[in-house]
Motif scaffolding. Sequence first.
Motif, short mmCIF file in Angstrom:
data_model
loop_
_atom_site.label_atom_id
_atom_site.label_comp_id
_atom_site.label_asym_id
_atom_site.label_seq_id
_atom_site.Cartn_x
_atom_site.Cartn_y
_atom_site.Cartn_z
N LYS A 1 0.63 -1.23 0.35
CA LYS A 1 0.57 -0.21 0.01
C LYS A 1 0.80 1.62 0.01
CE LYS A 1 -3.46 2.42 2.76
NZ LYS A 1 -4.00 2.27 4.00
N LYS A 2 0.20 2.00 -0.87
CA LYS A 2 1.26 3.65 -0.93
C LYS A 2 0.71 4.66 0.34
CE LYS A 2 3.62 2.24 -4.72
NZ LYS A 2 3.71 1.44 -4.79
N THR A 3 1.92 4.51 1.13
CA THR A 3 1.50 5.66 1.79
C THR A 3 1.74 7.20 1.81
OG1 THR A 3 3.84 5.67 2.45
CG2 THR A 3 2.06 3.98 4.11
N GLU A 4 1.21 8.33 2.08
CA GLU A 4 0.90 8.59 1.78
C GLU A 4 2.18 10.00 2.04
OE1 GLU A 4 -0.98 13.32 3.88
OE2 GLU A 4 -2.64 12.04 3.12
N GLY A 5 2.66 10.47 1.20
CA GLY A 5 4.12 11.11 1.16
C GLY A 5 4.28 11.92 3.11
N THR A 6 5.13 11.99 3.94
CA THR A 6 5.55 12.15 5.20
C THR A 6 5.98 13.77 5.09
OG1 THR A 6 7.81 11.39 5.12
CG2 THR A 6 5.60 10.49 6.20
N TYR A 7 6.66 14.14 6.07
CA TYR A 7 6.59 15.64 6.25
C TYR A 7 7.58 15.77 7.11
CZ TYR A 7 3.04 17.93 3.40
OH TYR A 7 2.11 18.22 2.30
N VAL A 8 9.17 16.13 6.49
CA VAL A 8 9.92 16.74 7.01
C VAL A 8 10.05 18.27 8.22
CG1 VAL A 8 12.93 15.75 7.04
CG2 VAL A 8 11.17 14.42 5.94
N LYS A 9 10.39 18.28 9.53
CA LYS A 9 10.98 19.63 10.43
C LYS A 9 11.79 19.58 9.50
CE LYS A 9 10.46 20.55 14.49
NZ LYS A 9 10.82 19.95 16.14
N VAL A 10 11.69 21.24 9.24
CA VAL A 10 13.50 21.48 8.50
C VAL A 10 14.14 22.55 9.21
CG1 VAL A 10 14.58 22.97 6.92
CG2 VAL A 10 12.62 20.85 6.05
N VAL A 11 12.80 23.39 9.26
CA VAL A 11 14.07 24.61 10.12
C VAL A 11 12.48 25.47 10.65
CG1 VAL A 11 13.24 26.15 8.46
CG2 VAL A 11 15.37 27.39 9.49
N GLU A 12 13.12 25.97 11.59
CA GLU A 12 11.75 27.32 12.76
C GLU A 12 12.11 28.57 11.71
OE1 GLU A 12 13.56 29.54 16.65
OE2 GLU A 12 14.84 27.13 16.26
N LYS B 1 4.46 23.08 5.06
CA LYS B 1 2.96 23.44 6.50
C LYS B 1 3.92 23.44 7.12
CE LYS B 1 2.27 19.08 8.15
NZ LYS B 1 1.69 18.00 8.42
N LEU B 2 2.68 24.68 7.90
CA LEU B 2 3.45 25.55 9.39
C LEU B 2 3.05 24.80 10.16
CD1 LEU B 2 3.10 28.97 7.90
CD2 LEU B 2 5.31 27.55 8.19
N GLU B 3 4.02 24.20 11.34
CA GLU B 3 3.03 23.86 12.78
C GLU B 3 4.10 23.67 13.40
OE1 GLU B 3 2.31 18.87 13.11
OE2 GLU B 3 0.86 19.98 11.96
N PHE C 1 7.31 25.52 13.25
CA PHE C 1 8.28 25.22 12.41
C PHE C 1 7.82 24.60 11.27
CE2 PHE C 1 9.65 24.14 17.17
CZ PHE C 1 11.49 24.03 16.61
N ILE C 2 8.78 25.02 10.24
CA ILE C 2 8.59 24.78 8.77
C ILE C 2 8.34 22.59 8.70
CG2 ILE C 2 8.85 25.05 6.17
CD1 ILE C 2 9.83 27.17 6.56
N TYR C 3 8.10 22.69 7.75
CA TYR C 3 7.77 21.36 7.35
C TYR C 3 8.09 21.22 6.36
CZ TYR C 3 6.91 19.54 12.43
OH TYR C 3 7.47 19.74 13.47
N LEU C 4 8.57 19.89 5.32
CA LEU C 4 8.53 20.33 3.91
C LEU C 4 8.65 18.41 3.49
CD1 LEU C 4 11.60 22.19 2.73
CD2 LEU C 4 9.61 22.47 2.62
N GLY C 5 7.50 18.91 2.79
CA GLY C 5 6.52 17.60 1.94
C GLY C 5 7.29 17.61 0.63
N PRO C 6 6.58 16.44 -0.15
CA PRO C 6 7.31 15.70 -1.13
C PRO C 6 7.71 17.06 -3.15
CG PRO C 6 4.85 14.59 -0.96
CD PRO C 6 5.30 16.10 0.80
N VAL C 7 8.49 17.14 -3.43
CA VAL C 7 7.98 17.50 -4.02
C VAL C 7 6.72 18.05 -5.58
CG1 VAL C 7 9.47 18.63 -6.56
CG2 VAL C 7 10.61 18.35 -4.10
N LYS C 8 6.44 19.29 -5.17
CA LYS C 8 5.47 19.07 -6.80
C LYS C 8 5.56 20.40 -7.69
CE LYS C 8 3.33 22.85 -4.28
NZ LYS C 8 1.64 22.81 -3.29
#
Length: 176
Positions: free
Chosen positions: A55-66, A159-161, A164-171
């Motif tokens: 099963k393909k999982t949804e793209g995960t987000y990675v915490k990058v910077v404040e 996404k901002l949470e 912190f800035i979280y980055l996901g897949p490239v689009k």
Amino acid sequence: MSNHEHHDTAHQPVHRKEMTRRQFLAYTLGGTTAFLAAGPVLPMVRFAVDPILTKKTEGTYVKVVEESKITSEPQEFKFQIHQVDGWYESDPELAAWIAKDDQGNIFALSPICKHLGCTINWNTQKDNQYFCPCHEAKYTKEGKNLRVAPNPLDEYDLKLENGFIYLGPVKPNTKV
């Protein structure tokens, strides 16, 4: 055909075609060979098919910077992602150019040039543009292609949470 002839043929024993020794050996060796060949073939088939069936999982987000560290001037930030490619797992290091646009919205661009996949840099020619040193492609701050490259720079899903800035897949770039 008389009644007597019909009576003789009805009481004759049925002749069954018997298997010869050669046929028996051929069937036995063929079955054994097929059984033994299945041993190494089945794991190879499973190895090839299992990643397709997972099963393909949804793209995960990675915490990058404040969020507070982001300015209107693009800055390069490096981060690691965990990826699974079939049976191979790795943690490659990626980079993103993160900045605020004129309205104060944060965006992140991929540093991969859309011409031939080289790595771009910001403002190396003191013209407030991204520049690819390999073939002299140029992009605006928002990633719009100006010279050489056929397409704008790709954008990261962001996404901002909790500050912190979280980055996901490239689009594909949505800013230009």
